[in-house]
Scaffold this active site. Structure first.
Site, PDB file in Angstrom:
ATOM      1  N   TRP A 325       0.706  -1.087  -0.003  1.00 19.82           N
ATOM      2  CA  TRP A 325      -0.541  -0.231   0.247  1.00 19.82           C
ATOM      3  C   TRP A 325       1.164   1.072   0.182  1.00 19.82           C
ATOM      4  CZ3 TRP A 325       0.044   4.658   3.257  1.00 19.82           C
ATOM      5  CH2 TRP A 325      -1.578   4.976   3.377  1.00 19.82           C
ATOM      6  N   HIS A 326       1.532   1.077   0.653  1.00 19.15           N
ATOM      7  CA  HIS A 326       2.634   2.319   0.827  1.00 19.15           C
ATOM      8  C   HIS A 326       3.472   2.758  -0.013  1.00 19.15           C
ATOM      9  CE1 HIS A 326       2.482   1.461   5.318  1.00 19.15           C
ATOM     10  NE2 HIS A 326       2.563   2.462   5.302  1.00 19.15           N
ATOM     11  N   GLY A 327       3.928   2.008  -1.909  1.00 22.18           N
ATOM     12  CA  GLY A 327       4.433   2.171  -2.713  1.00 22.18           C
ATOM     13  C   GLY A 327       5.157   0.981  -3.318  1.00 22.18           C
ATOM     14  N   PHE A 477       2.238   8.500  -1.494  1.00 25.15           N
ATOM     15  CA  PHE A 477       1.240   7.149  -1.162  1.00 25.15           C
ATOM     16  C   PHE A 477       0.040   7.730  -1.329  1.00 25.15           C
ATOM     17  CE2 PHE A 477       4.778   6.889   1.889  1.00 25.15           C
ATOM     18  CZ  PHE A 477       5.809   6.418   1.215  1.00 25.15           C
TER      19      PHE A 477
END
Length: 477
Positions: A325-327, A477
């Site tokens: 989800w962060h990257g 993000f």
């Protein structure tokens, strides 16, 4: 438009005055003003992506109503999956397509099949991960009959697009924020004062702590091959406080400015660096995201029920998803994997729910154990942060390896505006203030609030780098 910019310092008071002195007659007027302000705020980043926010809002609003109106389970499921697939489809195209295309091409090249991936030259829409998760939680809750569909499009639009949380959270729930938007807000001076204090403390975290630490963290990470062991260790520590000051500072500012409008947002941080194990850390760090994955992924997968093997599977699933989800980079996936590995011994020994109380220290043997638990948890977190910060897995591994091989612990000169020893002293003072504030809303209120407010403002003016307008880490993000 950053929260720490002069343009926002003009924008917020204008919205505040209009909200309480012009559009204060009904909640409809209040909500309409906040929507206009939110759309303007978002369009300042890139007006071309405003259509994406509006489309996502309308999609979830309409499908939510259709899910509730459906006479059969098949129809309800159709509208539910339509919303999920379209939302995740947009997120996948803008955020993950290039990652998957490049990774698949590298895989083919690795087995001798030449491949040139077709990559998209697109900019990641700011905040897309956050407002997508707002909408998904809303649709899921309707599908599971936890809430009723919102019929007022203005109220629902504000829930999704509310500018304090639009680009970097916290990830709100319809059950928490929507009821507040359904009633007229009346001005509360004490609440507004509390909000201003919280905003200023958040600005201190961002401008004084995060941005100053960033100067050193960037210098060390960008030149890590020439750094000795002490500098590499300090680089990891500086980044740990950079990302904490940056993200928790944003969250404090978001919560504080919401109080100016009579609204309460979900608490997103609860002094995570005082955690005694990694499970407690994740109950205290980015709380809105951790609870989102817990409620919509971990528990539906079975949670802590079932065999240990299934529990392990569920833990790795949420941590790997959190990393992803962060990257769109393998470094974030490894970061998630490491946190899952840290969590695993606690799960297997049934100690993942051990530290549910607030931490405290006394002059006794037990406190030494507590202090060691906090210190070791912080060290493990710093190791994981190296993967979060590094550009590649190779760079992260090399960085950590050099800590043990470049065995020199002398002070190294860094070409920047501030002195490293002063920064270490500032971090120490910040830790003491945070420790003393564990049981309070924020550290400025209470006794001597005027003096503390003056000191905070002086620190912002003296140490702030307004000319840089450094953006918040989580905006990517």
């Amino acid at each position: 438009m950053f929260f720490n910019s002069l343009s926002f310092a003009l924008f917020l008071p204008i919205v505040f005055v209009l909200y309480w002195f012009v559009f204060n007659k009904t909640k409809r007027y209040q909500n309409a003003l906040l929507i206009v302000a939110s759309y303007y705020f978002y369009s300042c980043w890139d007006w071309r992506f405003l259509f994406l926010l509006v489309f996502s809002t309308f999609l979830d609003y309409y499908t939510g109503i259709q899910i509730e109106k459906s006479k059969t389970a098949t129809a309800s499921k159709f509208w539910f999956w339509l919303s999920v697939i379209v939302n995740l489809g947009f997120l996948g195209v803008f955020k993950y397509y290039n990652f998957f295309a490049a990774s698949f091409s590298e895989l083919l090249n690795g087995v001798g099949l030449q491949s040139s991936p077709l990559l998209l030259n697109v900019v990641l829409p700011v905040g897309i991960s956050f407002y997508t998760f707002h909408g998904l939680s809303y649709v899921i809750d309707i599908y599971l009959k936890r809430i009723k569909a919102e019929k007022n499009f203005v109220d629902y639009s504000l829930f999704v697009s509310y500018f304090p949380l639009l680009v970097a959270g916290p990830i709100e729930r319809a059950t928490h924020l929507l009821p507040q938007l359904k009633v007229k807000r009346n001005f509360d001076f004490e609440k507004a004062k509390e909000g201003i204090y919280q905003m200023i403390w958040g600005l201190v975290k961002k401008v004084v702590i995060a941005d100053t630490c960033a100067t050193y963290a960037n210098a060390i990470f960008d030149n890590y091959t020439s750094m000795n062991s002490l500098s590499l260790i300090l680089g990891a520590v500086y980044f740990a406080f950079q990302i904490y000051g940056d993200f928790s500072g944003y969250s404090d500012m978001a919560l504080g400015m919401s109080k100016l409008f009579g609204l309460d947002l979900l608490k997103n941080f609860n002094f995570p660096y005082f955690s005694r194990d990694i499970a407690e850390f994740w109950r205290r760090w980015h709380i809105s995201l951790s609870s989102w994955f817990r409620d919509y992924v971990y528990i539906p997968l079975g949670g802590s029920r079932g065999t240990k093997l299934k529990q392990v599977r569920n833990v790795f699933a949420i941590f790997l998803l959190s990393g992803f989800w962060h990257g769109a980079n393998w470094t974030f996936i490894i970061w998630g994997f490491l946190n899952a590995a840290y969590f695993l011994p606690l799960l297997l020994t049934n100690k993942n729910r051990s530290n549910l109380d607030d931490v405290s220290l006394h002059w006794d043997i037990h406190s030494l154990k507590v202090f060691w638990s906090m210190f070791s948890t912080f060290l493990l977190t710093c190791v994981a942060w190296v993967f979060f910060r590094a550009k590649s897995i190779t760079e992260a591994v090399d960085y950590l390896q050099r800590i043990f091989t470049n065995q020199k612990f002398s002070s190294q000169y860094l070409d920047n505006e501030r002195y490293s020893y002063e920064l270490l002293l500032m971090i120490t003072v910040f830790i003491l203030v945070e420790w003393n504030s564990r049981t309070r809303i924020e550290p400025i209120s209470g006794k001597y609030s005027g003096l503390k407010l003056t000191l905070c403002l002086a620190a912002i003016i003296a140490l702030g780098t307004y000319s840089d307008y450094k953006e918040f880490i989580y905006f990517q993000f």
